[in-house]
Design an enzyme around this catalytic site. Structure first.
Site, PDB file in Angstrom:
ATOM      1  CB  ILE A 140      16.815 -38.464  19.731  1.00 37.14           C
ATOM      2  CG1 ILE A 140      16.663 -37.558  20.958  1.00 37.14           C
ATOM      3  CG2 ILE A 140      17.632 -39.700  20.051  1.00 37.14           C
ATOM      4  CD1 ILE A 140      15.718 -38.124  21.972  1.00 37.14           C
ATOM      5  CE  LYS A 182      19.316 -28.491  23.703  1.00 41.55           C
ATOM      6  NZ  LYS A 182      20.166 -27.284  23.787  1.00 41.55           N
ATOM      7  CD  GLU A 183      25.135 -35.270  23.678  1.00 38.92           C
ATOM      8  OE1 GLU A 183      25.773 -36.342  23.686  1.00 38.92           O
ATOM      9  OE2 GLU A 183      25.572 -34.223  24.205  1.00 38.92           O
ATOM     10  CG  MET A 184      22.619 -41.220  22.382  1.00 43.25           C
ATOM     11  SD  MET A 184      23.859 -42.338  23.038  1.00 43.25           S
ATOM     12  CE  MET A 184      23.757 -43.632  21.836  1.00 43.25           C
TER      13      MET A 184
END
Lengths: 375, 619
Positions: A140, A182-184
């Site tokens: 994201i 750092k991902e979803m």
């Protein structure tokens, strides 16, 4: 009963002497019959209720026990290849279709991310071998992750999940990307409230799960979908099943070299890897040579805090390896040839010549299987 | 009511029984289910750990060349561990079991780590073992060809010793490799051979480094406490399960009487139900019979009743006619009776007539005598009167001749004036008395024979009795003395005067006759005593005679009509009947008698002061 009652009254009113003599005993009989009727009625109701309760309990138990076959069955291997370090992937896996369908939907739904832009499929594109073909994935807000995305294909063959093996199951793996900032960058409360707002999900979940939308059920359905992402019937598997012409002579030589050089000490089993940990750089210091060491490079050490586990990683599966470039946890090898050479150097302590490296690469390309949805 | 309570009791019993059976069954059912799951898990755990050990040995000795079996074994063991964590709920005291399971979990974690170590080190070892001996021997042959037999020999020796080390030869120690390896690596030149030697050195080093790790890991894995723990787990669980089974057995034993009670009560219910059904069936048929019977009976009764009703109606009509007739007769009788009363009165008067005539005759006679005496006396006086007038005239002329005086005196003597003046008042008195007596009789006759008003009249009872006594005087005066004992304060009584007089007349006449019959011609007289008294708003009249009483035998008949003791022609037998009718029926009073045989009789007439009143009828 009514008939009898009327007669009783008629008797009582007809003849007082008859009434005196027999209507008392008659009334008792009528009364007794009424009571008996009530008792028997009660018993019947009680029995019915018991039966219904038992049936419901059994049905509930039945619903819980949807059979899930894992990829651990002994695959059918041609007799001459029984002692090969690599085994073929089973052609069929039995899974709950409804869960696969729901998991598929969830896998592709960006509702699971905080900003609603990232889905599982963003980094694990099924069209691109279950990866994003980026050195580091973008989460994201265009945040780059710290590690190269491993493929979701045949993830169920891995003995643990993630490069460092911090998740023992697919189910437990799911929380990782969903909650990684750092991902979803989301959390389960958020995901649950988002999903609960969708009537589609509500009905779909309630069809499969008694308790509807829950964290457990989301994980269960996504993991089930991921189990359906196995890739059987690769040319090499066909070869192992006895189709000697499934791979070329050069590829056979590549396989022989693969074994002879010792690659199969780690890349073995059904997944051609994915069933053990191994330090990156057994025969040489890979990280010293590469430089710029990050926390992600510590590998399993991050999980166990054991010095012996520093730089240890899950040996990745080489299934569909042709599709999943770039390679290694740091995505440093952009081609298979490069990856094979790095592996030979740091893991086997040998220098590969052009021809051998080429044939190994050719062999590795035979490991690309067919996508199957769960059946 | 009782049957209802009994029914409720049976129902309660059934519910309790079913509930207890359900409890025990469910307990037993789920207990078995859980038991099979848990015991299977323990057994599978044991089998799996055995399989793991076998696979480790297979791996170690090269019978398998991939880790999938180990991974699968561990995966299964971990899944079974999850199963074992889920201690069956029917184990009442699971703490000990949990402790063993927790221990098991810890050992399993250690085992997993060791297994990973084995896999990792074994891979390295295998890799170098596959590469090093082959490549080293090849390189040694190469060196041999090039004439460097010393290096070749050294390499071959190293290979031999590394392999010996690998199979655990006791005299080949790690330390013994340090010097030759150091030499091998450090002596390497920068050419291809040097590189080769360095690579071989690294691999040999890798073997020497990995081998003890692999051995240790293998040893550790094979000597894992997992197996012992599994046995302990089995023992612990078995004892806990046995404990629960014993408890279950007790439950089941308890269930037997409950079941028996349940079956008995069910049997009771069914037998009762059957009995009551039979009973009601029997009653039904019986009832139908009864109804048929009754209906027939009723019809018969109805018919007879109808006949009876017709009969009754006819009888009623007859009765009505009869009663009308009776009423007619009654009316006639009443008229007759009234006529009879009048007739009897006339009869009494007739009877009295002779007496009354005599009564009148006697005063008439001495009235006549006295009037005749007065006639003579008056004639005598008339003889004297001229002398007296002459005397008076001479006296007026003034000289009375002595002749005159003598003549007058002679006339006086001749007329016997003394006698006359003595007897005349008496004669007048007697005459007046006789006239009075006649007048009295006539008055009484008039009073008595009064045709009788139909209305009650306040009457002086004493005077009425006196009148009657006067009228009847001739009846009693020859046989009895009359004693009258009247209550002077007696108020007027409401009576029918004529009829009352007749009653007293009848009583007095009867009394006279009775006395007369008794005294005959003995010359003595009896007594008739009449008294009046006021007693409790009633006028009580007693007529007592000394006529010798009424014989016992006829006392009950004296009021009967036409009953008489008198000789034919003297009585009609109506007197007392009518008297009683008058006193009781018309005046609401009573007529009773007391009689002492051979002595006397008292007739007691009791009349209410206010005439006939309703209570009197009631009485």
């Amino acid at each position: 009963m009514h008939n009898v009652d009327v007669i009783g009254i008629a008797c009582a009113s007809f003849s007082p002497s008859c009434g005196e003599l027999s209507s008392s005993s008659y009334a008792i009989a009528v009364e007794a019959m009424k009571v008996m009727t009530k008792i028997i009625g009660g018993l019947v109701i009680l029995m019915l209720l018991t039966c219904i309760g038992l049936a419901m309990a059994m049905f509930a138990k039945e619903r819980e026990n949807v059979p899930v076959t894992t990829l651990t069955e002994e695959p059918d291997v041609s007799e001459e290849f029984l002692n090969e370090p690599i085994r073929p992937i089973p052609l069929r896996v039995r899974l709950d279709k409804r869960k696969v369908e729901l998991g598929n939907k969830l896998f592709h739904d960006s509702l699971l991310s905080q900003d609603g832009k990232i889905s599982c499929a963003t980094c694990h594109s099924l069209a691109m071998g279950g990866v994003d073909r980026k050195t580091q994935s973008i989460g994201i807000n265009d945040t780059a992750g710290g590690i190269n995305a491993p493929t979701v294909l045949n993830a169920s063959l891995n003995f643990v999940q993630f490069w460092d093996g911090r998740a023992p199951t697919l189910e437990e793996q799911i929380s990782g990307p969903v909650t990684n900032p750092k991902e979803m960058g989301s959390n389960w409360d958020e995901v649950l409230s988002k999903l609960s707002r969708s009537p589609d999900y509500k009905t779909q979940f309630s069809k499969i799960y008694e308790d509807g939308i829950t964290e457990h059920n989301i994980k269960d359905s996504i993991a089930t979908f991921e189990r359906s992402l196995y890739t059987p019937n690769s040319r090499f598997d066909q070869y192992l099943r006895g189709n000697r012409s499934a791979i070329t002579q050069e590829e056979k030589e590549g396989y022989a070299a693969f074994k002879q050089l010792g690659c199969t000490t780690c890349h073995q089993g059904m997944g051609v890897g994915g069933n053990m940990f191994q330090p990156f750089g057994v025969m040489g210091n890979y990280f010293a040579d590469r430089g710029n060491i990050t926390k992600a490079d510590y590998g399993r050490y991050n999980v166990t805090q054991q010095e012996a586990d520093r730089y240890k990683f899950k040996v990745p599966s080489l299934r569909n390896v042709d599709l999943t470039a770039p390679y290694f946890h740091d995505g440093s090898a952009t081609t298979l040839d490069e990856a094979v050479r790095v592996m030979a150097k740091y893991q086997l302590g040998i220098q590969l010549d052009e021809r051998k490296a080429g044939s190994i690469v050719k062999f590795l390309k035979t490991l690309t299987g067919e996508m199957r949805s769960g059946e | 009511m009782t049957s209802r309570w009994a029914g409720a009791g049976v129902l309660l019993l059934l519910i309790v029984a079913i509930a207890s059976i359900a409890t025990v069954i469910s307990r037993q059912f789920f207990g078995l289910d859980e038991h099979s799951r848990y015991s299977t898990a323990i057994r599978s755990m044991g089998e799996r750990s055995e399989a793991l050990n076998a696979n480790i040995l297979r791996l170690r000795f090269g019978f398998i060349n991939h880790y999938d079996p180990l991974v699968e074994d561990l995966k299964q063991i971990k899944a079974l561990q999850v199963e074992l964590e889920n201690v069956p709920p029917f184990i009442q005291i699971p703490e000990e079991l949990r402790k063993v399971v927790a221990n098991h979990r810890q050992v399993l974690a250690e085992l997993e780590a060791t297994l990973e170590e084995l896999k990792t080190t074994n891979a390295t070892l295998n890799n170098s073992l596959r590469f090093f001996p082959e490549r080293a021997s090849e390189f040694a042959r190469e060196m041999q060809k090039q004439g460097n037999s010393a290096l070749a020999g050294e390499l071959n020796d190293l290979v031999r010793r590394v392999l010996l080390f690998n199979i655990g030869a006791p005299d080949v120690t790690i330390e013994s490799f340090a010097e030759p390896l150091e030499r091998l690596i450090s002596a390497s030149r920068d050419d291809r051979a040097g590189q080769e030697l360095r690579t071989l050195g690294v691999h040999a080093q890798a073997i020497i480094n990995a081998k003890p790790g692999v051995d240790k890991a293998t040893r550790n894995l094979l000597s894992s406490r997992l197996h012992d723990l599994n046995n302990r787990l089995l023992a612990t669980y078995s004892s806990a399960y046995d404990h629960e089974t014993k408890k279950d057995r007790i439950y089941r034993l308890c269930l037997i009487p409950v079941t028996i009670v349940l079956l008995l009560s069910l049997a009771l219910v069914f037998s009762k139900l059957r009995k009551s059904r039979d009973e009601s069936r029997r009653l039904n048929t019986h009832l139908e019979e009864r109804i048929r019977e009754r209906t027939g009976e009723l019809e018969r009764k109805n018919l007879s009743l109808k006949a009876e009703i017709q009969e009754r109606q006819r009888a009623e009509a007859e009765l009505k006619a009869f009663s009308e007739q009776l009423e007619q007769r009654n009316r006639e009788l009443k008229a007759t009776q009234n006529q009879l009363v009048q007739a009897q009165k006339l009869e009494a008067v007739g009877q009295l007539a002779a007496g009354i005539a005599h009564e009148i005759n006697t005063p008439t006679q001495f009235i006549g005598d006295n009037v005749r005496f007065l006639q003579g006396a008056f004639e005598d006086l008339q003889q004297v009167l001229p002398h007296c007038r002459q005397l008076l005239a001479e006296a007026r002329n003034g000289g009375i001749s002595p002749n005159r005086i003598a003549e007058t005196e002679a006339a006086f003597r001749k007329a016997d004036l003394e006698f006359l003046s003595e007897e005349t008042p008496q004669a007048i008195m007697q005459t007046l008395d006789g006239i009075e007596r006649i007048a009295k009789i006539v008055m009484a006759m008039k009073d008595f024979s009064h045709p009788g008003t139909k209305e009650f009249v306040p009457t002086d009872i004493n005077r009425a009795i006196e009148t009657t006594m006067t009228v009847t005087r001739n009846e009693w005066k020859f046989v009895a003395h009359l004693e009258l004992d009247f209550d002077k304060t007696l108020p007027p009584v409401l009576v029918l005067p004529g009829e009352f007089n007749q009653v007293i007349l009848n009583l007095v006449v009867n009394a006279s006759h009775a006395i007369g019959a008794r005294i005959k011609d003995s010359g003595t007289k009896g007594v008739i005593r009449i008294s009046t008294r006021l007693v409790d708003e009633h006028c009580v009249i007693q007529v007592k005679d000394t006529g010798g009483g009424i014989p016992e035998a006829i006392r009950h008949r004296i009021f009967d009509p036409f009953f008489t003791t008198k000789e034919i022609g003297k009585g009609t037998g109506q007197g007392l009947t009518i008297s009683r009718n008058v006193v009781v029926e018309k005046h609401g009073g009573s007529l009773e008698f007391e009689s002492v045989t051979g002595e006397s009789t008292i007739f007691i007439v009791k009349l209410p002061l206010m005439g006939k009143q309703e209570p009197c009828i009631a009485r």
